[in-house]
Design a protein around this motif. Structure first.
Motif, short mmCIF file in Angstrom:
data_model
loop_
_atom_site.label_atom_id
_atom_site.label_comp_id
_atom_site.label_asym_id
_atom_site.label_seq_id
_atom_site.Cartn_x
_atom_site.Cartn_y
_atom_site.Cartn_z
N TRP A 41 -10.27 44.48 40.54
CA TRP A 41 -9.73 42.87 40.64
C TRP A 41 -9.63 42.70 42.27
O TRP A 41 -9.50 43.40 42.93
CB TRP A 41 -8.79 42.87 39.89
N VAL A 42 -10.17 41.97 42.57
CA VAL A 42 -10.25 41.69 43.63
C VAL A 42 -9.41 40.32 44.11
O VAL A 42 -9.38 39.13 43.77
CB VAL A 42 -12.07 41.00 44.87
N GLY A 43 -8.04 40.31 45.40
CA GLY A 43 -7.52 39.21 45.08
C GLY A 43 -6.83 38.52 46.60
O GLY A 43 -7.18 39.22 47.23
N ALA A 44 -6.86 36.57 46.24
CA ALA A 44 -6.74 36.11 47.99
C ALA A 44 -5.51 36.15 47.71
O ALA A 44 -4.78 34.96 47.09
CB ALA A 44 -7.65 35.85 48.37
N LEU A 45 -4.48 36.59 48.48
CA LEU A 45 -2.67 36.15 48.56
C LEU A 45 -2.77 35.24 50.15
O LEU A 45 -2.97 35.69 51.00
CB LEU A 45 -1.72 37.72 49.01
N LEU A 46 -2.17 34.45 49.00
CA LEU A 46 -1.89 33.09 50.26
C LEU A 46 -0.47 32.59 49.74
O LEU A 46 0.28 32.76 49.25
CB LEU A 46 -2.27 31.70 49.83
N ASP A 47 -0.12 33.12 51.82
CA ASP A 47 1.94 33.63 51.94
C ASP A 47 2.16 32.17 52.95
O ASP A 47 1.46 33.21 53.88
CB ASP A 47 2.09 34.21 51.17
N GLY A 48 2.03 31.26 52.69
CA GLY A 48 2.58 30.09 54.37
C GLY A 48 0.79 29.68 54.55
O GLY A 48 0.07 29.26 53.86
N ARG A 49 1.13 30.39 55.99
CA ARG A 49 -0.27 30.41 56.28
C ARG A 49 -1.41 31.46 56.18
O ARG A 49 -1.98 31.61 56.68
CB ARG A 49 -0.22 29.38 57.51
N SER A 50 -0.53 32.56 55.82
CA SER A 50 -1.55 33.63 55.63
C SER A 50 -2.04 33.81 54.61
O SER A 50 -1.75 33.82 53.48
CB SER A 50 -0.48 34.67 56.43
#
Length: 79
Positions: free
Chosen positions: A13-22
């Motif tokens: 699995w490839v993921g993109a973790l969006l937390d605020g602006r990062s």
């Protein structure tokens, strides 16, 4: 709010973790690792659409064919 978007990729699995602006990119070995990412409020999983019974994906035509014909029926699109 932290959001994790994941998609299947080469048996992982490839993921993109969006937390605020990062944004942090992740490679996760299995679905349990996806669910174990800490402090995530929402997990969005990309689901394939158009799989046949044997697992082969249906592919839409590109280019002029897609513009002039309905990809499902092969008939010209009337607009």
């Amino acid at each position: 709010m932290a959001v994790l978007g994941v998609d299947g990729w080469r048996g992982r699995w490839v993921g993109a973790l969006l937390d605020g602006r990062s944004v942090t990119l992740l490679v996760l070995e299995h679905v349990a690792a996806v669910l174990a990412v800490p402090d995530v409020d929402v997990v969005a999983i990309d689901m394939p659409i158009g799989l046949s019974d044997d697992g082969v994906r249906v592919r839409r035509p590109t280019g002029w064919w897609r513009c002039t014909r309905s990809w499902r029926s092969g008939r010209p699109i009337r607009g």
